[in-house]
Design an enzyme around this catalytic site. Structure first.
Site, PDB file in Angstrom:
ATOM      1  N   GLY A  11      20.332  72.493  28.671  1.00  0.00           N
ATOM      2  CA  GLY A  11      19.456  73.673  28.751  1.00  0.00           C
ATOM      3  C   GLY A  11      19.151  74.024  30.195  1.00  0.00           C
ATOM      4  N   ARG A  21      21.723  75.186  45.547  1.00  0.00           N
ATOM      5  CA  ARG A  21      21.688  75.634  46.954  1.00  0.00           C
ATOM      6  C   ARG A  21      21.546  74.425  47.897  1.00  0.00           C
ATOM      7  NH1 ARG A  21      17.138  76.702  50.089  1.00  0.00           N
ATOM      8  NH2 ARG A  21      17.352  78.297  51.724  1.00  0.00           N
ATOM      9  N   ARG A  72      26.571  73.150  26.422  1.00  0.00           N
ATOM     10  CA  ARG A  72      26.469  71.813  25.817  1.00  0.00           C
ATOM     11  C   ARG A  72      27.854  71.539  25.231  1.00  0.00           C
ATOM     12  NH1 ARG A  72      20.862  71.023  25.806  1.00  0.00           N
ATOM     13  NH2 ARG A  72      19.558  72.816  25.262  1.00  0.00           N
ATOM     14  N   ASP A 103      19.012  64.394  29.840  1.00  0.00           N
ATOM     15  CA  ASP A 103      19.569  63.072  29.524  1.00  0.00           C
ATOM     16  C   ASP A 103      21.025  63.137  29.049  1.00  0.00           C
ATOM     17  OD1 ASP A 103      18.775  64.188  27.142  1.00  0.00           O
ATOM     18  OD2 ASP A 103      18.098  62.300  26.262  1.00  0.00           O
ATOM     19  N   GLY A 104      21.402  64.209  28.340  1.00  0.00           N
ATOM     20  CA  GLY A 104      22.801  64.364  27.931  1.00  0.00           C
ATOM     21  C   GLY A 104      23.697  64.473  29.160  1.00  0.00           C
ATOM     22  N   THR A 105      23.224  65.215  30.135  1.00  0.00           N
ATOM     23  CA  THR A 105      23.959  65.386  31.398  1.00  0.00           C
ATOM     24  C   THR A 105      24.111  64.033  32.093  1.00  0.00           C
ATOM     25  OG1 THR A 105      22.917  67.542  31.589  1.00  0.00           O
ATOM     26  CG2 THR A 105      23.945  66.657  33.596  1.00  0.00           C
ATOM     27  N   THR A 125      15.411  69.706  33.758  1.00  0.00           N
ATOM     28  CA  THR A 125      15.107  70.085  32.368  1.00  0.00           C
ATOM     29  C   THR A 125      13.642  70.459  32.286  1.00  0.00           C
ATOM     30  OG1 THR A 125      14.756  69.268  30.124  1.00  0.00           O
ATOM     31  CG2 THR A 125      14.929  67.590  31.813  1.00  0.00           C
ATOM     32  N   ASP A 127      11.844  69.933  29.836  1.00  0.00           N
ATOM     33  CA  ASP A 127      11.158  68.997  28.933  1.00  0.00           C
ATOM     34  C   ASP A 127      10.426  67.861  29.646  1.00  0.00           C
ATOM     35  OD1 ASP A 127      12.285  70.525  26.940  1.00  0.00           O
ATOM     36  OD2 ASP A 127      13.964  69.160  26.594  1.00  0.00           O
ATOM     37  N   ASP A 129      11.387  64.952  30.100  1.00  0.00           N
ATOM     38  CA  ASP A 129      11.523  63.732  29.285  1.00  0.00           C
ATOM     39  C   ASP A 129      12.498  62.714  29.877  1.00  0.00           C
ATOM     40  OD1 ASP A 129      13.738  65.326  28.928  1.00  0.00           O
ATOM     41  OD2 ASP A 129      13.856  65.063  26.766  1.00  0.00           O
ATOM     42  N   ARG A 154      -5.363  83.854  24.328  1.00  0.00           N
ATOM     43  CA  ARG A 154      -6.799  83.603  24.193  1.00  0.00           C
ATOM     44  C   ARG A 154      -7.585  84.926  24.182  1.00  0.00           C
ATOM     45  NH1 ARG A 154      -9.609  78.975  24.398  1.00  0.00           N
ATOM     46  NH2 ARG A 154      -8.155  77.638  25.502  1.00  0.00           N
ATOM     47  N   MET A 169       8.132  74.390  23.579  1.00  0.00           N
ATOM     48  CA  MET A 169       9.371  73.586  23.570  1.00  0.00           C
ATOM     49  C   MET A 169       9.096  72.144  24.011  1.00  0.00           C
ATOM     50  SD  MET A 169      12.458  75.938  24.964  1.00  0.00           S
ATOM     51  CE  MET A 169      13.338  77.031  23.867  1.00  0.00           C
ATOM     52  N   ARG A 171      11.738  69.612  22.980  1.00  0.00           N
ATOM     53  CA  ARG A 171      12.644  68.807  22.135  1.00  0.00           C
ATOM     54  C   ARG A 171      11.851  67.733  21.403  1.00  0.00           C
ATOM     55  NH1 ARG A 171      18.130  68.955  21.997  1.00  0.00           N
ATOM     56  NH2 ARG A 171      18.262  70.112  23.916  1.00  0.00           N
ATOM     57  N   ALA A 186      -6.626  74.054  25.723  1.00  0.00           N
ATOM     58  CA  ALA A 186      -6.387  74.133  24.268  1.00  0.00           C
ATOM     59  C   ALA A 186      -7.406  73.272  23.520  1.00  0.00           C
ATOM     60  CB  ALA A 186      -4.971  73.656  23.952  1.00  0.00           C
ATOM     61  N   GLU A 222       7.225  71.369  19.765  1.00  0.00           N
ATOM     62  CA  GLU A 222       8.214  71.623  18.702  1.00  0.00           C
ATOM     63  C   GLU A 222       8.653  70.338  17.987  1.00  0.00           C
ATOM     64  OE1 GLU A 222      12.070  73.056  19.954  1.00  0.00           O
ATOM     65  OE2 GLU A 222      11.958  72.008  21.861  1.00  0.00           O
ATOM     66  N   ILE A 250      11.319  82.328  26.226  1.00  0.00           N
ATOM     67  CA  ILE A 250      10.711  82.801  27.484  1.00  0.00           C
ATOM     68  C   ILE A 250      10.316  81.598  28.339  1.00  0.00           C
ATOM     69  CG2 ILE A 250       9.784  85.007  26.607  1.00  0.00           C
ATOM     70  CD1 ILE A 250       6.982  83.505  26.826  1.00  0.00           C
TER      71      ILE A 250
HETATM   72  O1  F6P Z   1      16.090  70.802  26.665  1.00  0.00           O
HETATM   73  C1  F6P Z   1      15.553  72.044  26.909  1.00  0.00           C
HETATM   74  C2  F6P Z   1      15.304  72.779  25.630  1.00  0.00           C
HETATM   75  O2  F6P Z   1      14.802  74.064  25.951  1.00  0.00           O
HETATM   76  C3  F6P Z   1      14.391  72.073  24.626  1.00  0.00           C
HETATM   77  O3  F6P Z   1      13.033  72.208  24.952  1.00  0.00           O
HETATM   78  C4  F6P Z   1      14.785  72.741  23.349  1.00  0.00           C
HETATM   79  O4  F6P Z   1      14.494  71.919  22.242  1.00  0.00           O
HETATM   80  C5  F6P Z   1      16.263  72.919  23.529  1.00  0.00           C
HETATM   81  O5  F6P Z   1      16.515  72.957  24.920  1.00  0.00           O
HETATM   82  C6  F6P Z   1      16.853  74.168  22.911  1.00  0.00           C
HETATM   83  O6  F6P Z   1      18.224  74.110  23.069  1.00  0.00           O
HETATM   84  P1  F6P Z   1      19.218  75.312  22.856  1.00  0.00           P
HETATM   85  O7  F6P Z   1      19.226  76.127  24.104  1.00  0.00           O
HETATM   86  O8  F6P Z   1      20.517  74.651  22.622  1.00  0.00           O
HETATM   87  O9  F6P Z   1      18.714  76.110  21.689  1.00  0.00           O
END
Ligand code: F6P
Length: 319
Positions: A11, A21, A72, A103-105, A125, A127, A129, A154, A169, A171, A186, A222, A250
């Site tokens: 992502g 850069r 991906r 992490d996939g990368t 990323t 996330d 994470d 709000r 988002m 993941r 919140a 999510e 967004i």
């Molecule tokens: O890893 C970044 C992310 O935006 C996650 O937050 C989300 O779950 C996922 O990618 C969405 O992936 P895709 O772009 O494949 O729908």
């Protein structure tokens, strides 16, 4: 080392361009050529290479997304795909790679390194994470984007005296929800790392109502599960007018914050410096103000924990 390559994968995240850069300019500064790989690992397999020069990364530090595009790649998960990628790199005289992504990368980077291409991973990323780094490139921007959305929601929540459930988002992780929930005030934050009961959320809402609060913001990561179901449950249990807002993509766009640009610049430059020092199979991280590096295989086995103090604080401050 005379020629290295750079790619972005997974992502996209705001700040990836600033990282590209930094890689390109640091390498050229050290008289090393840079090849940009289009579409991540997929481009590596298919030899989608572009020569980068100083001008090719001009005017991108402030842009979201990635000029190298991203993907991906399923093909790269196969042994055959990886061998073809290595073959293409060898044919192009590429002696090292900087892989920017999540992490996939990093798993891909570790695999390539094993196949003989020195590789360094830069955490990019939204996330956040990735273990061994308190921040990933893009996280600060997404948190600001979500806080901005909370502020706007709000306004309408107050006007209509409604409950708003907002899905963000992340993941399988709750870092975005926790940081944005704390910064956006919140009333409840639901994250996958800490199971919470919807009845607790509704109790919070009721407590707020009792002291005159006319609206509530419930931030849901999510990874927690079906947000529509959660919203329905809240409506049913509370008997209050509830609306759901899924922020969606967004969150991945927009101009990177200064913090993300600085982080990306420092991490990108460090990745090149490591390659030129002969280091390999490393990931870059930040701890406090310090840019560090870790063995990528080891890092992939670590787990990044959610900050419990911050989670508890968010709960205390939302009473
Ligand atoms: O890893 C970044 C992310 O935006 C996650 O937050 C989300 O779950 C996922 O990618 C969405 O992936 P895709 O772009 O494949 O729908």
């Amino acid at each position: 080392m005379k020629r290295i390559a750079v790619l972005t994968s997974g992502g996209d995240a705001p700040g990836m361009n600033a990282a590209i850069r930094a890689v390109v300019r640091t390498a050229i500064y050290h008289n090393v050529e840079v090849i940009g790989v289009m579409r991540g690992y997929s481009g590596l397999i298919h030899g989608e290479f572009v020569k980068m020069d100083l001008g090719s990364v001009a005017d991108i530090i402030h842009r979201g997304g990635t000029i190298l595009h991203t993907a991906r790649s399923q093909e790269f998960l196969t042994e055959d795909g990886r061998q073809r990628a290595v073959q293409k790199m060898k044919e192009a005289g590429i002696e090292g790679l900087v892989a920017i992504g999540g992490d996939g990368t990093f798993r891909g980077a570790a695999a390539l390194d094993k196949l003989g291409i020195p590789t360094i991973g830069v955490p990019g990323t939204i996330d956040n994470d990735i273990p061994c780094t308190s921040l990933t490139i893009g996280f600060d921007t997404v948190v600001n984007t979500v806080v901005d959305a909370i502020n706007k929601i709000r306004d309408t929540a107050t006007s209509h005296e409604r409950i708003f459930v907002i899905e963000v988002m992340g993941r399988n992780a709750g870092f975005i929800a926790l940081a944005a929930g704390l910064a956006g005030g919140a009333e409840s934050i639901l994250i996958p790392e800490i199971p919470a009961d919807v009845t607790t959320v509704v109790d919070n809402i009721r407590r707020g109502l009792a002291r005159g609060k006319r609206h509530s913001i419930i931030l849901v990561a999510e990874g927690v599960g079906d947000v529509r179901e959660i919203t329905e449950k809240i409506t049913k249990l509370s008997g209050l007018e509830t609306r759901l807002s899924i922020l969606g993509y967004i969150q991945r766009g927009g101009t990177p914050t200064a913090l993300d640009r600085i982080l990306a610049s420092r991490m990108g430059a460090e990745a090149v410096r490591l390659l030129l020092k002969g280091e390999r199979a490393k990931m870059i991280g930040i701890a406090g103000e310090e840019i560090k590096s870790f063995d990528i295989q080891w890092a992939l086995q670590q787990k990044k924990e959610i900050d419990l103090d911050q989670y508890n604080l968010a709960g205390i401050l939302s009473i």
